[in-house]
Design an enzyme around this catalytic site. Structure first.
Site, mmCIF file in Angstrom:
data_model
loop_
_atom_site.group_PDB
_atom_site.id
_atom_site.type_symbol
_atom_site.label_atom_id
_atom_site.label_comp_id
_atom_site.label_asym_id
_atom_site.label_seq_id
_atom_site.Cartn_x
_atom_site.Cartn_y
_atom_site.Cartn_z
ATOM 1 N N THR A 29 -33.562 46.347 -4.420
ATOM 2 C CA THR A 29 -33.595 44.911 -4.130
ATOM 3 C C THR A 29 -34.989 44.458 -3.721
ATOM 4 O OG1 THR A 29 -31.295 44.942 -3.475
ATOM 5 C CG2 THR A 29 -32.599 43.147 -2.601
ATOM 6 N N SER A 75 -30.716 51.553 -6.510
ATOM 7 C CA SER A 75 -30.567 52.897 -5.936
ATOM 8 C C SER A 75 -29.142 53.437 -6.075
ATOM 9 C CB SER A 75 -31.033 52.932 -4.482
ATOM 10 O OG SER A 75 -30.138 52.256 -3.657
ATOM 11 N N THR A 108 -31.518 49.865 -1.034
ATOM 12 C CA THR A 108 -30.928 50.222 0.268
ATOM 13 C C THR A 108 -29.603 50.974 0.141
ATOM 14 O OG1 THR A 108 -29.789 48.105 0.434
ATOM 15 C CG2 THR A 108 -32.006 48.243 1.407
#
Ligand code: ASP
Length: 345
Positions: A29, A75, A108
């Site tokens: 992000t 991720s 994250t």
């Protein structure tokens, strides 16, 4: 002409004096993009490392920055192959004596996994700092740029050596082993539920909690004094007044700890009364009625401490700041020495 050469020489010297930090980008992000700044439906890993770095020009003032793209994925798509490539490159970089630290930008969702993996396979004491963001780079109030600035500050701080792989986000410093994502959307998502964060970082100003002196390294001793000086605590509030400050001074207080609002802010009448108290030799320490955070960060530092010589209690609450101020006053009345004591214990 001579002047231009001089300036060039000085800027080369400054460049050499600055630490060298690598930013390895993997996506997420923090590198996310959307057409609409109010949309949560962005694409992770839409922006390259050069753009990430260009968004934070201030980092060039504290380090020589070198960017590399390792991957550019969300991720939730992270995998062993990228981990091996990343770990190999981080080890290579840190083996180079000209490299001082590495930052890894990362999504994250799985940042805690990559950070822990590297925590176990990196062979260096130099800082390795993971950083992400909860809002896309194109979002209103994107949190990525300040997170990156803080991550560079942590990576270039001597105190960050030997702490293992770290994660910096939302003004907090966490250890890779402990940290975990705790909320799906909030910028305050990262916590270390078992051990807590190990430090805080605010606009590049860093405070680690584990380096405060105590016991055998404490300069205070009960052999050195017969009684402790009188130090009072006052509690700040709106429509406050300075009467209680005057009362403390008239009744022999040698120090006053004010449990200020927010980062130790004061109502004007109390500010005035405390300045008068200080002129009479009373030492003023600003703590906070707020449960966590440092009063040595935030606006109070220049509004009060630099202006009048008040002292920030740092992360000590009022009742502990009172103990340290009493002990400090058994040693000295010098404001700068007491300020140093509050940064040391
Ligand atoms: N899904 C995103 C990712 O992990 C979420 C984020 O970066 O915050 O890449």
């Amino acid at each position: 002409m001579k002047k231009i050469f001089c300036l060039m020489f000085i800027s080369i010297l400054v460049a050499f004096a600055k630490p060298t930090v690598y930013i390895l980008a993997t996506g997420g992000t923090i590198a996310g993009g959307a057409d609409n700044e109010l949309s949560g439906a962005y694409k992770s890993g839409a922006i390259g490392v050069d753009k990430l770095i260009a968004a934070v020009p201030k980092i060039n003032e504290i380090a020589n920055i070198k960017g590399e793209q390792i991957s550019n994925i969300g991720s939730h798509h992270m995998n062993n192959d990228v981990w091996l490539k990343l770990a190999k490159r981080v080890n290579e970089i840190l083996n180079d004596e000209n490299a001082d630290g590495v930052i890894i930008t990362h999504g994250t969702d799985s940042i805690e996994e990559s950070a822990y993996f590297l925590n176990l396979v990196i062979k260096s004491n130099k800082p390795v700092v993971f950083v992400g963001a909860m809002r896309a780079a194109t979002s209103i109030s994107a949190d990525g740029p300040l997170n990156i600035y803080n991550a560079v500050s942590v990576a270039t701080n001597k105190k960050s050596f030997g702490k293992g792989v770290l994660l910096v986000m939302n003004d907090e410093i966490h250890k890779a082993r402990e940290v975990t994502k705790s909320n799906t959307t909030n910028v305050a998502t990262f916590t270390s539920p078992n051990s807590g964060k190990i430090g805080i970082v605010n606009y590049g100003k860093i405070e680690y909690f584990d380096d405060k002196l105590h016991t055998t390294n404490s300069e205070f001793s009960t052999e050195d004094f017969k009684e402790l000086p009188k130090v009072d605590i006052l509690y700040a509030h709106t429509t406050d007044n300075g009467d209680l400050v005057d009362f403390c001074v008239e009744n022999g207080a040698k120090g006053i700890v004010i449990a200020g609002m927010g980062s130790g802010s004061l109502y004007p009448s109390v500010e005035k009364a405390l300045v008068n108290a200080m002129k009479k030799g009373v030492v003023i320490v600003r703590s906070s009625r707020v449960a966590s955070g440092s009063t040595d960060m935030g606006p109070g530092v220049n509004l009060y401490d630099e202006k009048y010589g008040f002292i920030a209690a740092d992360t000590l609450n009022p009742q502990k700041a009172r103990i340290l101020l009493m002990l400090a006053l058994t040693k000295t009345n010098e404001i700068e020495k007491i300020r140093e004591i509050f940064r040391t214990y």
